[in-house]
Every structure is written in C-alpha cells, then in structure tokens.
Design a protein around this motif. Sequence first.
Motif, PDB file in Angstrom:
ATOM      1  N   ASN A  93      87.639  61.750  32.340  1.00 56.51           N
ATOM      2  CA  ASN A  93      87.019  60.833  33.305  1.00 56.51           C
ATOM      3  C   ASN A  93      85.735  61.399  33.896  1.00 56.51           C
ATOM      4  OD1 ASN A  93      89.107  59.075  32.853  1.00 56.51           O
ATOM      5  ND2 ASN A  93      90.123  59.405  34.812  1.00 56.51           N
ATOM      6  N   VAL A  94      85.739  62.697  34.185  1.00 58.19           N
ATOM      7  CA  VAL A  94      84.527  63.323  34.722  1.00 58.19           C
ATOM      8  C   VAL A  94      83.371  63.157  33.747  1.00 58.19           C
ATOM      9  CG1 VAL A  94      83.449  65.520  35.319  1.00 58.19           C
ATOM     10  CG2 VAL A  94      85.707  64.981  36.209  1.00 58.19           C
ATOM     11  N   GLY A  95      83.625  63.460  32.485  1.00 61.14           N
ATOM     12  CA  GLY A  95      82.560  63.378  31.486  1.00 61.14           C
ATOM     13  C   GLY A  95      82.077  61.960  31.245  1.00 61.14           C
ATOM     14  N   CYS A  96      83.020  61.039  31.041  1.00 59.69           N
ATOM     15  CA  CYS A  96      82.651  59.665  30.672  1.00 59.69           C
ATOM     16  C   CYS A  96      82.101  58.874  31.852  1.00 59.69           C
ATOM     17  CB  CYS A  96      83.859  58.943  30.085  1.00 59.69           C
ATOM     18  SG  CYS A  96      84.459  59.650  28.551  1.00 59.69           S
ATOM     19  N   TYR A  97      82.704  59.048  33.009  1.00 55.10           N
ATOM     20  CA  TYR A  97      82.314  58.250  34.169  1.00 55.10           C
ATOM     21  C   TYR A  97      81.111  58.827  34.904  1.00 55.10           C
ATOM     22  CZ  TYR A  97      86.767  55.675  33.867  1.00 55.10           C
ATOM     23  OH  TYR A  97      87.809  54.880  33.460  1.00 55.10           O
ATOM     24  N   TYR A  98      81.164  60.121  35.190  1.00 58.09           N
ATOM     25  CA  TYR A  98      80.208  60.696  36.120  1.00 58.09           C
ATOM     26  C   TYR A  98      79.035  61.401  35.433  1.00 58.09           C
ATOM     27  CZ  TYR A  98      83.704  59.457  39.510  1.00 58.09           C
ATOM     28  OH  TYR A  98      84.577  58.730  40.283  1.00 58.09           O
TER      29      TYR A  98
END
Length: 510
Positions: free
Chosen positions: A436-441
């Motif tokens: 999620n950190v990589g894809c979202y932020y």
Amino acid sequence: MKSIENGGTHQPSTLSDDSEPPSSTTPNEVRNKLETILSDKELPRFKRLQLASSIELKLLFHVATPAVVVYMVNYFLFMSTQIFSGHLGNLDLAAASLGNTGIQFLSYGLLLGMGSAVETLCGQAYGASKHEMLGIYLQRSTILLMLTGVPLTIIYIFSKHILILLGQSSDVASAAAIFVYGLIPQIFAYAANFPIQKFMQSQSIVAPSAYISTATLLVHLLLSWVLVYRIGLGLLGASLVLSLSWWIIVVTQFIYIVKSERCKHTWTGFSRQAFSELPNFFILSASSAVMLCLETWYFQILVLLTGLLHNPQLALDSLSICMTITGLIFMISVGFNAAASVRVSNELGAGNPKSAAFSVIIVTSISFIIGVSLAGVVMVLRHFISYAFTSGETVANAVSDLCPLLAITLILNGIQPVLSGVAVGCGWQKFVAIVNVGCYYIVGIPLGAILGFKFNFGAKGIWSGMLGGTAIQTIILLWVTYRTDWKTEVEKTKKRLDKWKVNNGPANNE
C-alpha cells in the motif's frame, strides 16, 4: 491456486450427488466435506467443482448476505446524515463531507484496522475449535481501541485548526469543525463496535447485526429529521444523532453476545486475562491498523487535495457525492471482504488448504461480477444520481463528468476489498501495508497531484492518478494470492494460534 489441484491428503469420496449438508451438520463437518470433495481425484473434475461450488456458495452467502446488509445499513447512517446536511445548503454539504471524509475517516480507518487483528485471530481460532480464545481477544482489542480513542479525541477538538493548516478555507473548516464536535462520542462507539463485529463475524453470526442495524437506521432517520430541521440544531444535531446511533448498535450487539446461546462457548464473561499480553497484542493490532489506514486515508487525501483546487466548494460537492455513492456500493464489496476473511481464516484454522484456496476463487469472482454490473448502472444513471443529494444543476453536471471514474472505481472495488479480506484471513497485514505504501503513496498520490494541479485536470486528474495506484495494488495482490501455497499458510496458522493461545485453559469469569 496451487493447493486446489496439488498437495493435501487424499480422502476417499463418501459423498452422494446431493451436496446439501444435513441440517444437523456442524460447521467443522461442512468444512471437512468441502475439503474431501476438492481432494477426491476419483470424482471427475467438473463434478468435483460442481459439488464444491454448491457447498462453498452456501457457506459464503451465509456470511456475505447479512454482512452486506449490515455494512449497507451502517453506511446509510452516514449517507443519510450527508443528505440531511446537504439540504441545509452547499456550504453545509461541503462541511459534512470534509468532516466525515477528512477527519472522521481518520478514526474509522485506525480503529477498524486495529480491530482486524481480532478478525484474523478469532477466525482462525474458531476454525480450529479453540472457542475459549475468542472472548479474550475481544476484550483485549476493546481495551486497546478505547485507549487509542483518547488521542483521537484531541484531534477532533482541534479539527478546525488542523483543516486550516492543511489549506482548507476558513468558512468550510469552521462549519466542518462544528460537525466533527458531534462525532466525538462516535470514536468510542467505533472502539467498542469493531471488536464486537469481528468477534461475531468470525463465528458466522451476522444476521442479528443486520436486524439491529436496520432497526437503528429507522430510529436514526427520525431523530435526524427532528434535531436537524424541527429543533434546528443543523450540522451539530446531524452528527450527534450519528454518534448516538452507533452507540445503540454497540449496546444492542453486546447484549446479544451476553444472552445468546450461540456465543456461550466463545463469551464466558469478563476476565483478567484480557489485560495480559497487551503490549504484544498492540503490536499485532498496530500492523493491522497500518494496512487498513493506508487504504482509508488514501481516499481521505483525495478529498483534502480536492479542497485545495480553484473553486473548492463545487469540487468538494461533486466529489463528495461520488464518494458517497462509491461508499454505498463499496459496502457490498466490504460484505464480501468480511465473508472472504471469515471463510479463509476458518478454513486455515481447520487445516483445509484446498478449501481456503477455493473460497478465494469463488468470492473474488462473484464480487467482480457484481462490481462490473453496478458500474454499468452508474453510467446509465450518470445524469440523474446527484439529485438525491442536491438540487443544484451545476453540481449535477460536475458529478456526471466524474461518473466514468466512478465506474472504474466500482470495478476495482469488486476485486481489491476481497483480496484485502483474504489478506486479513491469512494474517498478511504487514506485507499488504508495504504494498500500500508503494502503490498509494509513492505512485498514486504524486501522480494524482501532478494530473490535478500541474496539468489542470482538477478533481478528475487527482482521482485518475490515485486510481492508477489502486490498480497497481490490485494487480500485485492478485498475483501474490495466485502464487500462494495454502498448505504453508495452514502451518503458519497453527504457529500463530500457539503463540496467541489463552493460558490456563478457558477464560475465568470475574
């Protein structure tokens, strides 16, 4: 899925063509029957899938149908509050949207995420027939969530200053703060509700919650009309009623747990053991919270970025309507998310790798088909759906312009929430948090900001970029789930239950 065709212990078929389990069949017997069918190489492949699908669909919809009702009705609580606020004026609609999505989702995501630790542990413990563990997990989680509610209350109190600091206009921030003050009691209702909800869902006890939520919605609508319009409390009255409605749900569900025969083995009363292992339980809850917070805050940031655009009131009004519609339909996917988590965690706890893998295939396929169908409905009604929230033609045109992005969001929501439910059922929260950190932020938010502000695409640009991050995350989760070795997951589940077992046998009543 590897474990459907390979691995596992072969068990001879003792099944007739009628896959309907007898009424006296226990949940463990039904799960073992499904595993037996999937392991039986003597049955033709088509017959095996037919029998397995019949059993799995019954097990799945036994949880998913009432879960969808629960989440849908609970979302109607939020949406009806939004509608009551919207008919007070465009400023009130923008304020309620900012207060709900910009501030309230902070506590919602954090506390729901922490509560998902209960979902993993209770689901796997129930599948392993270690019923005495569930009540202790419920109490530990409630204690931690209530403590977490204290710093969240401080954030709510200073919400006006926080929103202005984030660049929101003074008028909208002031109105939003009034709305947020009435939501402070809701923080602690969330803290009690989410552990209770996961405790009941892990045992496939969902229908009582559906009845409770439906009855509460009727009370909520009546009280909202009285306080907002008749008494004239406006935004503060709308949010206070929302908080009260959540507390009604919490109290009624807890009474059911205490009085119901269905929970007599999993709830044995309050125990001192609930205060043991709290630091370690907090670590597990925190990793669960990070995973879900990164998802819920992602769309919170979408609204906050939109508030920085030129003419933010129009942008917020149109986007809030789309987000409200997305949230309403998203409740269907959340219902299947709960069902996926329950089915996978129960099967892993019971030591049934093939059944766990098969459950993932069935629930993902059904949720995706529903998502595509609803996206088509939204596109057909794109010119009319906004009038349920506001009578403004300008806002209606802006909503219609955003509907293609809304349709894409609904399709992705047919897959992504279910895969998140699988992750919770397996206990993959830490891995998904990293994804999620990589894809979202790292991808989604920067891309949305560039499209929205650099290329002047406005709300459409911000939303498009962030949808790109969601699409990448969905693809990664699909691939990881496809490559999962479910026999290995069963072994991990056994180790997890041994680590989090309740000491000294069943919990002692205090």
